[in-house]
Motif scaffolding. Structure first.
Motif, PDB file in Angstrom:
ATOM      1  N   PHE A 259       0.837  -1.207   0.000  1.00 60.95           N
ATOM      2  CA  PHE A 259       0.000   0.000   0.000  1.00 60.95           C
ATOM      3  C   PHE A 259       0.865   1.247   0.000  1.00 60.95           C
ATOM      4  O   PHE A 259       0.561   2.236  -0.675  1.00 60.95           O
ATOM      5  CB  PHE A 259      -0.910  -0.018   1.229  1.00 60.95           C
ATOM      6  CG  PHE A 259      -1.800   1.183   1.367  1.00 60.95           C
ATOM      7  CD1 PHE A 259      -3.060   1.194   0.793  1.00 60.95           C
ATOM      8  CD2 PHE A 259      -1.398   2.298   2.097  1.00 60.95           C
ATOM      9  CE1 PHE A 259      -3.899   2.302   0.921  1.00 60.95           C
ATOM     10  CE2 PHE A 259      -2.220   3.404   2.237  1.00 60.95           C
ATOM     11  CZ  PHE A 259      -3.475   3.407   1.647  1.00 60.95           C
ATOM     12  N   TYR A 260       1.961   1.206   0.768  1.00 57.71           N
ATOM     13  CA  TYR A 260       2.840   2.366   0.900  1.00 57.71           C
ATOM     14  C   TYR A 260       3.952   2.375  -0.146  1.00 57.71           C
ATOM     15  O   TYR A 260       4.822   3.237  -0.118  1.00 57.71           O
ATOM     16  CB  TYR A 260       3.460   2.391   2.302  1.00 57.71           C
ATOM     17  CG  TYR A 260       2.413   2.496   3.383  1.00 57.71           C
ATOM     18  CD1 TYR A 260       1.734   3.687   3.603  1.00 57.71           C
ATOM     19  CD2 TYR A 260       2.073   1.387   4.147  1.00 57.71           C
ATOM     20  CE1 TYR A 260       0.750   3.779   4.575  1.00 57.71           C
ATOM     21  CE2 TYR A 260       1.090   1.468   5.131  1.00 57.71           C
ATOM     22  CZ  TYR A 260       0.432   2.666   5.342  1.00 57.71           C
ATOM     23  OH  TYR A 260      -0.555   2.753   6.301  1.00 57.71           O
ATOM     24  N   GLU A 261       3.904   1.427  -1.075  1.00 55.89           N
ATOM     25  CA  GLU A 261       4.895   1.379  -2.153  1.00 55.89           C
ATOM     26  C   GLU A 261       4.182   1.622  -3.481  1.00 55.89           C
ATOM     27  O   GLU A 261       4.078   2.752  -3.933  1.00 55.89           O
ATOM     28  CB  GLU A 261       5.630   0.041  -2.127  1.00 55.89           C
ATOM     29  CG  GLU A 261       6.816  -0.065  -3.085  1.00 55.89           C
ATOM     30  CD  GLU A 261       7.615  -1.331  -2.850  1.00 55.89           C
ATOM     31  OE1 GLU A 261       7.936  -1.631  -1.684  1.00 55.89           O
ATOM     32  OE2 GLU A 261       7.890  -2.041  -3.837  1.00 55.89           O
ATOM     33  N   SER A 262       3.631   0.577  -4.069  1.00 53.03           N
ATOM     34  CA  SER A 262       2.974   0.756  -5.366  1.00 53.03           C
ATOM     35  C   SER A 262       1.708   1.591  -5.255  1.00 53.03           C
ATOM     36  O   SER A 262       1.259   2.188  -6.232  1.00 53.03           O
ATOM     37  CB  SER A 262       2.648  -0.608  -5.991  1.00 53.03           C
ATOM     38  OG  SER A 262       1.547  -1.222  -5.344  1.00 53.03           O
ATOM     39  N   GLY A 263       1.132   1.657  -4.042  1.00 55.95           N
ATOM     40  CA  GLY A 263      -0.077   2.453  -3.864  1.00 55.95           C
ATOM     41  C   GLY A 263       0.128   3.921  -4.180  1.00 55.95           C
ATOM     42  O   GLY A 263      -0.792   4.594  -4.650  1.00 55.95           O
ATOM     43  N   ILE A 264       1.342   4.428  -3.935  1.00 55.42           N
ATOM     44  CA  ILE A 264       1.640   5.827  -4.255  1.00 55.42           C
ATOM     45  C   ILE A 264       1.568   6.044  -5.762  1.00 55.42           C
ATOM     46  O   ILE A 264       1.140   7.099  -6.236  1.00 55.42           O
ATOM     47  CB  ILE A 264       3.036   6.211  -3.732  1.00 55.42           C
ATOM     48  CG1 ILE A 264       3.110   5.993  -2.219  1.00 55.42           C
ATOM     49  CG2 ILE A 264       3.373   7.653  -4.091  1.00 55.42           C
ATOM     50  CD1 ILE A 264       2.163   6.837  -1.420  1.00 55.42           C
ATOM     51  N   ALA A 265       1.974   5.031  -6.524  1.00 54.23           N
ATOM     52  CA  ALA A 265       1.984   5.123  -7.984  1.00 54.23           C
ATOM     53  C   ALA A 265       0.655   4.692  -8.602  1.00 54.23           C
ATOM     54  O   ALA A 265       0.471   4.818  -9.811  1.00 54.23           O
ATOM     55  CB  ALA A 265       3.119   4.269  -8.557  1.00 54.23           C
ATOM     56  N   GLN A 266      -0.278   4.200  -7.780  1.00 52.51           N
ATOM     57  CA  GLN A 266      -1.563   3.720  -8.278  1.00 52.51           C
ATOM     58  C   GLN A 266      -2.716   4.232  -7.408  1.00 52.51           C
ATOM     59  O   GLN A 266      -3.489   3.442  -6.859  1.00 52.51           O
ATOM     60  CB  GLN A 266      -1.582   2.187  -8.307  1.00 52.51           C
ATOM     61  CG  GLN A 266      -0.518   1.575  -9.174  1.00 52.51           C
ATOM     62  CD  GLN A 266      -0.581   0.055  -9.196  1.00 52.51           C
ATOM     63  OE1 GLN A 266      -0.303  -0.560 -10.221  1.00 52.51           O
ATOM     64  NE2 GLN A 266      -0.931  -0.582  -8.086  1.00 52.51           N
ATOM     65  N   PRO A 267      -2.877   5.538  -7.281  1.00 54.51           N
ATOM     66  CA  PRO A 267      -3.968   6.053  -6.449  1.00 54.51           C
ATOM     67  C   PRO A 267      -5.347   5.674  -6.976  1.00 54.51           C
ATOM     68  O   PRO A 267      -6.306   5.615  -6.208  1.00 54.51           O
ATOM     69  CB  PRO A 267      -3.755   7.565  -6.489  1.00 54.51           C
ATOM     70  CG  PRO A 267      -2.994   7.818  -7.764  1.00 54.51           C
ATOM     71  CD  PRO A 267      -2.097   6.624  -7.911  1.00 54.51           C
ATOM     72  N   ASP A 268      -5.438   5.396  -8.267  1.00 54.46           N
ATOM     73  CA  ASP A 268      -6.716   4.966  -8.825  1.00 54.46           C
ATOM     74  C   ASP A 268      -7.128   3.597  -8.280  1.00 54.46           C
ATOM     75  O   ASP A 268      -8.320   3.333  -8.081  1.00 54.46           O
ATOM     76  CB  ASP A 268      -6.655   4.929 -10.352  1.00 54.46           C
ATOM     77  CG  ASP A 268      -5.525   4.066 -10.889  1.00 54.46           C
ATOM     78  OD1 ASP A 268      -4.438   4.027 -10.265  1.00 54.46           O
ATOM     79  OD2 ASP A 268      -5.711   3.415 -11.938  1.00 54.46           O
ATOM     80  N   GLU A 269      -6.132   2.736  -8.012  1.00 56.48           N
ATOM     81  CA  GLU A 269      -6.435   1.416  -7.462  1.00 56.48           C
ATOM     82  C   GLU A 269      -6.869   1.526  -5.999  1.00 56.48           C
ATOM     83  O   GLU A 269      -7.779   0.820  -5.557  1.00 56.48           O
ATOM     84  CB  GLU A 269      -5.218   0.499  -7.578  1.00 56.48           C
ATOM     85  CG  GLU A 269      -4.813   0.163  -9.001  1.00 56.48           C
ATOM     86  CD  GLU A 269      -5.792  -0.775  -9.702  1.00 56.48           C
ATOM     87  OE1 GLU A 269      -6.779  -1.199  -9.064  1.00 56.48           O
ATOM     88  OE2 GLU A 269      -5.576  -1.074 -10.888  1.00 56.48           O
ATOM     89  N   ILE A 270      -6.217   2.409  -5.243  1.00 53.76           N
ATOM     90  CA  ILE A 270      -6.649   2.632  -3.855  1.00 53.76           C
ATOM     91  C   ILE A 270      -8.070   3.191  -3.846  1.00 53.76           C
ATOM     92  O   ILE A 270      -8.918   2.754  -3.061  1.00 53.76           O
ATOM     93  CB  ILE A 270      -5.687   3.592  -3.133  1.00 53.76           C
ATOM     94  CG1 ILE A 270      -4.304   2.961  -2.981  1.00 53.76           C
ATOM     95  CG2 ILE A 270      -6.251   3.967  -1.756  1.00 53.76           C
ATOM     96  CD1 ILE A 270      -3.287   3.864  -2.309  1.00 53.76           C
ATOM     97  N   LEU A 271      -8.337   4.148  -4.726  1.00 47.07           N
ATOM     98  CA  LEU A 271      -9.672   4.741  -4.801  1.00 47.07           C
ATOM     99  C   LEU A 271     -10.713   3.677  -5.169  1.00 47.07           C
ATOM    100  O   LEU A 271     -11.814   3.667  -4.603  1.00 47.07           O
ATOM    101  CB  LEU A 271      -9.690   5.876  -5.831  1.00 47.07           C
ATOM    102  CG  LEU A 271     -10.987   6.678  -5.926  1.00 47.07           C
ATOM    103  CD1 LEU A 271     -11.321   7.340  -4.591  1.00 47.07           C
ATOM    104  CD2 LEU A 271     -10.897   7.723  -7.033  1.00 47.07           C
ATOM    105  N   SER A 272     -10.372   2.779  -6.068  1.00 52.15           N
ATOM    106  CA  SER A 272     -11.290   1.695  -6.433  1.00 52.15           C
ATOM    107  C   SER A 272     -11.604   0.815  -5.234  1.00 52.15           C
ATOM    108  O   SER A 272     -12.757   0.413  -5.019  1.00 52.15           O
ATOM    109  CB  SER A 272     -10.679   0.851  -7.548  1.00 52.15           C
ATOM    110  OG  SER A 272     -10.587   1.573  -8.751  1.00 52.15           O
TER     111      SER A 272
END
Length: 352
Positions: free
Chosen positions: A316-329
């Motif tokens: 979450f704290y690694e690729s999540g920064i580069a994929q905010p659309d996935e966190i939002l989903s």
């Protein structure tokens, strides 16, 4: 050191460069980040980062070929840009989730050089990287930028965590890309991800209800939670939810009175990010009063630990920064399953 003597920390040079500079954003998506900027001259690129010396990079020394990376978010951006093969040293592999990076560490025997008080400067100097990607916390003891600069090692201070918008954090991919000649790729990633993010946010705006969300966790006599102007508060807003601490103006972590936070959050519909706990038993063992929360009673407690590496690193704290659309989903899937009924969570899991 291949690029060290060409990286000029010079105010006089910057005046010359700024006279013929231009914006780097060609993606068509408006800039969100406020803690860095990129400017171009005929023979140089200038990476300007708040609270760090400006980097004037001679084009003859770019793209960089060998870098040491002490920031896990830089690894996430480099993976998006297909640049992991440029990494010759990491801080500590235990902090890294990326399976590709872990494979490279094994296959290429990439060394760990530590960070903060454990930074192995001698090993780092022997490796002679073109650049070191580091990060800052505001602590003179634990931060490496001044130590790297004093040793003659050029360094980029990754400060994406200071941005208060998810897309602004993503935009730091451009600060990485400019050092490798990957500006077009970074612009494309930023534009496409921003488009997906905004489309999802527009869907959530039309939700029939807006659930109230509590975040954070008890820590002794206090409750630690993100401020009302934090990047995660923005994510909650864009996911069609109401953050229970949205009236606080802080952008970083707040430490609130525990009793106040529990009373404030007693009727919240959801509780997110309960420390590092991954079971209800662990939560209750630490703080029995959690039982008063409505979210606890209705079993609506979610942790962002679904993607956790063998060594404990949370993606979450690694690729999540580069994929905010996935966190939002994920968040929309939690709060409004009717909008994304087939969402398979990437980062979140319900605490059982």
């Amino acid at each position: 050191m291949q690029a060290c003597f060409s990286l000029i920390f010079s105010i006089a040079t910057l005046f010359l460069v700024n006279a013929c500079s231009k914006s780097s954003d060609s993606s068509g998506e408006s800039s969100k980040a406020v803690h860095f900027s990129i400017e171009y001259a005929d023979d140089s690129k200038v990476l300007k980062i708040k609270n760090a010396p400006d980097l004037v990079l001679k084009k003859d020394d770019l793209p960089l070929k060998r870098v040491a990376v002490l920031s896990k978010t830089a690894i996430a951006f480099m993976e998006k840009l297909d640049l992991l093969d440029k990494i010759i040293a990491v801080e500590n592999r235990d902090y890294i989730y990326s399976e590709k990076m872990q494979h490279l560490i094994d296959s290429l025997e990439i060394p760990e050089v530590g960070g903060g008080s454990s930074l192995d400067m001698e090993k780092l100097l022997m490796l002679k990287p073109d650049m070191v990607f580091t990060f800052g916390t505001g602590s003179h003891i634990h931060d490496d930028l001044h130590k790297l600069n004093a040793a003659g090692l050029p360094a980029v201070l990754m400060s994406e965590w200071m941005e208060n918008h998810p897309l602004a954090r993503l935009e730091w991919i451009k600060a990485v890309a400019v050092l490798f000649g990957k500006e077009k790729e970074a612009d494309s990633i930023f534009s496409e991800t921003s488009s997906r993010y905004n489309s999802l946010s527009n869907l959530a705006k039309n939700a029939k209800s807006k659930p109230i969300v509590l975040t954070g966790y008890p820590n002794g006599s206090e409750w630690a939670a993100g401020g009302g102007k934090s990047y995660f508060a923005k994510l909650l807003e864009d996911a069609g939810a109401v953050y229970i601490f949205n009236n606080f103006s802080q952008t970083g972590i707040m430490n609130l009175n525990l009793e106040y936070a529990l009373l404030k959050g007693v009727n919240a519909d959801y509780w997110l990010h309960p420390s590092l706990w991954n079971s209800r038993a662990e939560v209750l063992a630490s703080e029995p009063r959690i039982e008063i929360l409505k979210a606890w009673e209705k079993n609506a407690v979610y942790q962002n630990s679904l993607r956790q590496g063998k060594r404990g690193a949370a993606d979450f704290y690694e690729s999540g920064i580069a994929q905010p659309d996935e966190i939002l989903s994920d968040l929309i899937g939690i709060f409004h399953p009717e909008i994304l009924p087939k969402r398979n969570f990437l980062y979140y899991v319900k605490i059982l």
